[in-house]
Design a protein around this motif. Structure first.
Motif, PDB file in Angstrom:
ATOM      1  N   LYS A  55       0.832  -1.211   0.000  1.00  0.00           N
ATOM      2  CA  LYS A  55       0.000   0.000   0.000  1.00  0.00           C
ATOM      3  C   LYS A  55       0.862   1.254   0.000  1.00  0.00           C
ATOM      4  N   ASN A  58       2.489   1.646  -3.441  1.00  0.00           N
ATOM      5  CA  ASN A  58       1.504   2.103  -4.429  1.00  0.00           C
ATOM      6  C   ASN A  58       1.224   3.591  -4.275  1.00  0.00           C
ATOM      7  N   LYS A  59       1.175   4.061  -3.036  1.00  0.00           N
ATOM      8  CA  LYS A  59       0.967   5.485  -2.792  1.00  0.00           C
ATOM      9  C   LYS A  59       2.135   6.299  -3.341  1.00  0.00           C
ATOM     10  N   LEU A  61       4.214   5.411  -5.724  1.00  0.00           N
ATOM     11  CA  LEU A  61       4.175   5.331  -7.188  1.00  0.00           C
ATOM     12  C   LEU A  61       3.117   6.263  -7.774  1.00  0.00           C
ATOM     13  N   SER A  62       1.991   6.370  -7.110  1.00  0.00           N
ATOM     14  CA  SER A  62       0.936   7.269  -7.572  1.00  0.00           C
ATOM     15  C   SER A  62       1.407   8.720  -7.522  1.00  0.00           C
ATOM     16  N   GLU A  63       2.077   9.083  -6.436  1.00  0.00           N
ATOM     17  CA  GLU A  63       2.617  10.441  -6.319  1.00  0.00           C
ATOM     18  C   GLU A  63       3.665  10.707  -7.389  1.00  0.00           C
ATOM     19  N   GLU A  65       3.852   9.279 -10.305  1.00  0.00           N
ATOM     20  CA  GLU A  65       3.159   9.367 -11.587  1.00  0.00           C
ATOM     21  C   GLU A  65       2.580  10.767 -11.781  1.00  0.00           C
ATOM     22  N   ASN A  66       1.995  11.326 -10.723  1.00  0.00           N
ATOM     23  CA  ASN A  66       1.454  12.682 -10.804  1.00  0.00           C
ATOM     24  C   ASN A  66       2.565  13.700 -11.063  1.00  0.00           C
ATOM     25  N   ASP A  69       3.703  13.382 -14.652  1.00  0.00           N
ATOM     26  CA  ASP A  69       2.700  13.957 -15.559  1.00  0.00           C
ATOM     27  C   ASP A  69       2.796  15.472 -15.597  1.00  0.00           C
TER      28      ASP A  69
END
Length: 115
Positions: A55, A58-59, A61-63, A65-66, A69
Protein backbone atom coordinates in the motif's frame (compact mmCIF):
# COMPACT_ATOMS: atom_id res chain seq x y z
CA UNK A 1 -23.67 -64.29 24.27
CA UNK A 2 -20.27 -65.73 23.92
CA UNK A 3 -19.56 -63.35 21.16
CA UNK A 4 -20.51 -60.44 23.33
CA UNK A 5 -18.11 -61.68 25.96
CA UNK A 6 -15.25 -61.89 23.49
CA UNK A 7 -16.13 -58.51 22.18
CA UNK A 8 -16.21 -57.07 25.65
CA UNK A 9 -13.02 -58.84 26.63
CA UNK A 10 -11.24 -57.78 23.47
CA UNK A 11 -12.47 -54.25 23.88
CA UNK A 12 -11.53 -54.19 27.54
CA UNK A 13 -8.14 -55.77 26.86
CA UNK A 14 -7.25 -53.41 24.05
CA UNK A 15 -8.68 -50.41 25.86
CA UNK A 16 -5.59 -49.98 28.03
CA UNK A 17 -3.30 -50.34 25.01
CA UNK A 18 -5.38 -47.95 22.94
CA UNK A 19 -5.54 -45.46 25.78
CA UNK A 20 -1.76 -45.35 26.27
CA UNK A 21 -1.15 -45.17 22.51
CA UNK A 22 -3.84 -42.54 22.24
CA UNK A 23 -2.14 -40.33 24.82
CA UNK A 24 1.19 -40.53 22.96
CA UNK A 25 -0.49 -39.62 19.68
CA UNK A 26 -2.52 -36.92 21.40
CA UNK A 27 0.64 -35.35 22.87
CA UNK A 28 2.36 -35.48 19.50
CA UNK A 29 -0.70 -33.95 17.82
CA UNK A 30 -0.80 -31.19 20.45
CA UNK A 31 2.88 -30.45 19.90
CA UNK A 32 2.50 -30.41 16.12
CA UNK A 33 -0.64 -28.30 16.39
CA UNK A 34 1.18 -25.72 18.50
CA UNK A 35 4.10 -25.70 16.05
CA UNK A 36 1.69 -25.22 13.16
CA UNK A 37 -0.15 -22.46 15.04
CA UNK A 38 3.16 -20.62 15.57
CA UNK A 39 4.08 -20.91 11.91
CA UNK A 40 0.64 -19.75 10.75
CA UNK A 41 0.85 -16.77 13.11
CA UNK A 42 4.28 -15.84 11.71
CA UNK A 43 3.04 -16.14 8.13
CA UNK A 44 -0.04 -14.06 8.97
CA UNK A 45 2.00 -11.23 10.47
CA UNK A 46 4.40 -11.35 7.54
CA UNK A 47 1.56 -11.15 5.02
CA UNK A 48 0.06 -8.19 6.90
CA UNK A 49 3.44 -6.41 6.78
CA UNK A 50 3.74 -7.17 3.06
CA UNK A 51 0.25 -5.77 2.47
CA UNK A 52 1.12 -2.57 4.35
CA UNK A 53 4.35 -2.18 2.39
CA UNK A 54 2.53 -2.71 -0.92
CA UNK A 55 0.00 0.00 0.00
CA UNK A 56 2.82 2.42 0.86
CA UNK A 57 4.68 1.64 -2.36
CA UNK A 58 1.50 2.10 -4.43
CA UNK A 59 0.97 5.48 -2.79
CA UNK A 60 4.54 6.55 -3.60
CA UNK A 61 4.18 5.33 -7.19
CA UNK A 62 0.94 7.27 -7.57
CA UNK A 63 2.62 10.44 -6.32
CA UNK A 64 5.55 9.89 -8.68
CA UNK A 65 3.16 9.37 -11.59
CA UNK A 66 1.45 12.68 -10.80
CA UNK A 67 4.83 14.43 -10.58
CA UNK A 68 5.97 12.97 -13.90
CA UNK A 69 2.70 13.96 -15.56
CA UNK A 70 3.04 17.55 -14.40
CA UNK A 71 6.69 17.65 -15.45
CA UNK A 72 5.80 16.17 -18.84
CA UNK A 73 3.13 18.83 -19.31
CA UNK A 74 5.58 21.59 -18.38
CA UNK A 75 8.25 20.20 -20.69
CA UNK A 76 5.73 19.85 -23.53
CA UNK A 77 4.66 23.48 -23.11
CA UNK A 78 8.29 24.61 -23.09
CA UNK A 79 9.08 22.63 -26.22
CA UNK A 80 6.02 24.13 -27.90
CA UNK A 81 7.26 27.63 -27.07
CA UNK A 82 10.72 26.79 -28.42
CA UNK A 83 9.18 25.52 -31.66
CA UNK A 84 7.14 28.67 -31.97
CA UNK A 85 10.24 30.72 -31.28
CA UNK A 86 12.32 28.84 -33.86
CA UNK A 87 9.63 29.06 -36.55
CA UNK A 88 9.07 32.74 -36.15
CA UNK A 89 11.17 35.64 -37.34
CA UNK A 90 12.92 35.71 -34.02
CA UNK A 91 15.82 33.55 -35.18
CA UNK A 92 18.22 36.29 -34.17
CA UNK A 93 16.94 36.07 -30.59
CA UNK A 94 17.24 32.28 -30.67
CA UNK A 95 20.83 32.59 -31.90
CA UNK A 96 21.64 34.96 -29.02
CA UNK A 97 20.10 32.54 -26.53
CA UNK A 98 22.19 29.68 -27.91
CA UNK A 99 25.39 31.75 -27.77
CA UNK A 100 24.61 32.84 -24.22
CA UNK A 101 24.00 29.21 -23.21
CA UNK A 102 27.34 28.17 -24.72
CA UNK A 103 29.08 31.06 -22.96
CA UNK A 104 27.59 30.05 -19.59
CA UNK A 105 28.54 26.43 -20.24
CA UNK A 106 32.18 27.37 -20.98
CA UNK A 107 32.38 29.65 -17.94
CA UNK A 108 31.13 26.85 -15.69
CA UNK A 109 33.51 24.39 -17.37
CA UNK A 110 36.43 26.81 -16.87
CA UNK A 111 35.53 27.32 -13.17
CA UNK A 112 35.34 23.58 -12.60
CA UNK A 113 38.60 23.02 -14.50
CA UNK A 114 40.48 25.55 -12.30
CA UNK A 115 39.56 23.76 -9.11
Amino acid sequence: MRRAGLGDGAAAGSYGYTNSGYSVYEEENDRLTESLRTKVSAIKSLSIEIGTEVKNQNKILSEMENDFDSTGGLLGATMGRLRTLSRGSQTKLLCYMMLFSLFVFFVIYWIIKLR
